[in-house]
Design an enzyme around this catalytic site. Sequence first.
Site, short mmCIF file in Angstrom:
data_model
loop_
_atom_site.label_atom_id
_atom_site.label_comp_id
_atom_site.label_asym_id
_atom_site.label_seq_id
_atom_site.Cartn_x
_atom_site.Cartn_y
_atom_site.Cartn_z
N HIS A 15 0.85 -5.23 -0.34
CA HIS A 15 1.51 -4.04 -0.92
C HIS A 15 2.98 -4.37 -1.13
O HIS A 15 3.66 -4.79 -0.18
CB HIS A 15 1.39 -2.85 0.02
N THR A 101 1.92 1.23 -5.74
CA THR A 101 1.60 2.59 -6.17
C THR A 101 2.68 3.05 -7.14
O THR A 101 3.85 3.10 -6.76
CB THR A 101 1.60 3.54 -4.94
N PRO A 102 2.33 3.36 -8.38
CA PRO A 102 3.36 3.82 -9.33
C PRO A 102 4.12 5.01 -8.75
O PRO A 102 3.51 5.96 -8.27
CB PRO A 102 2.54 4.22 -10.56
N GLY A 169 -3.55 4.10 0.93
CA GLY A 169 -2.92 5.29 1.51
C GLY A 169 -3.52 5.66 2.84
O GLY A 169 -4.48 5.03 3.30
N GLU A 199 -11.31 1.57 6.99
CA GLU A 199 -10.09 1.11 7.64
C GLU A 199 -9.89 1.79 8.99
O GLU A 199 -9.36 1.21 9.92
CB GLU A 199 -8.95 1.51 6.68
#
Length: 332
Positions: A15, A101-102, A169, A199
């Site tokens: 990320h 993430t935009p 997220g 997760e």
Amino acid sequence: MMDFKALPKIELHAHLSGSISRECLHDVWVEKKKRGETDLRDPLEEMPVGKFDYNLETFFPLFSKYIYALCNDLSSLIYTTNAVLKDFEADGVVYLELRTTPRAIPSANISKDIYVHTILTCISAFNTTSHSMKANLILSIDRRNDADTAMQVVDLALAHSTVGVDLCGDPAVGDISIFAPAFARARESGLKITLHFAEAPQSSTPAELWTLLGFKPDRIGHVINVPGDVKAEIIKRGLGLELCLSCNVHAKMITGSYGDHHFGWWRGTGCPIILSTDDVGVFGSSLSNEYALIAEHFGLDREEICTLARGAIDTIFGSEEDKQRLREMIWK
Ligand code: IMP
Ligand code: ZN
């Protein structure tokens, strides 16, 4: 421990905002402080060197309350993205799929479109100058998004020709079934799909996992709390598994330590395993260190490590040309 910096490596689960080193965040902070532009604490105080024990409760606020508040204009986005690319390259990564993430930053007049364009411009410039590493971009849908926002991420991925989309997220929030139309559109349009998968216990109900498999992912990440029938389906499909050893240990997402990691369960199932850092800025373990930990705790010799590294090639979202380059580069 063996040193795998020189081993040409593929990183597929990183990320962007989580991969920024503390030193780099500190540089950004110093510049802003000089200009009187920030009241935030020094990143080296907020995230002391050597502190890696972020868990799922403290990890997500670190971004929403701190890192995003610091990296909130064009110059910090560009500076940190370039630093992340250089850090991966310096660690011997030869192919990187970075995900982000935009994020719109209205205070700096940055729309999501400008955000994505800015990151891609850094990546393109890097690719034309770097001799050793090629990078591609994946756009992330956040579990907190609504269905329209998720669709907008897919639209951005298509408009900017990124290689794929991700679902990430906080696993404690959100109903992922609302993203079915977004992932259907992604797939129909030729984008590749990767998903954070099983997760945390909350995000590992059979209903959620089967819904996620219904999105037809090409790869899945973490793959921790998986019931037997879902494991069988993953093996049947031969999905690429992005496993993040240090992240899972530091964040206590698994019980036990390195040697107890589910790498031990998945190896030998036939699913390609791609060792990944997830958030090297937060958890502090470079990809070469992840390889060293695997070699040490699971007793892999040099040849087995090379086989593991090469196994990632066919799972990349990049082109056939990218794959061919990697086949020539990664040690046998
Ligand atoms: P960004 O997408 O470049 O802003 O990178 C940071 C974001 O990635 C965080 O705000 C999270 O939404 C997401 N992220 C990073 N690590 C994880 C993880 O381990 N699980 C789920 N989401 C993650
Ligand atoms: Zn992740």
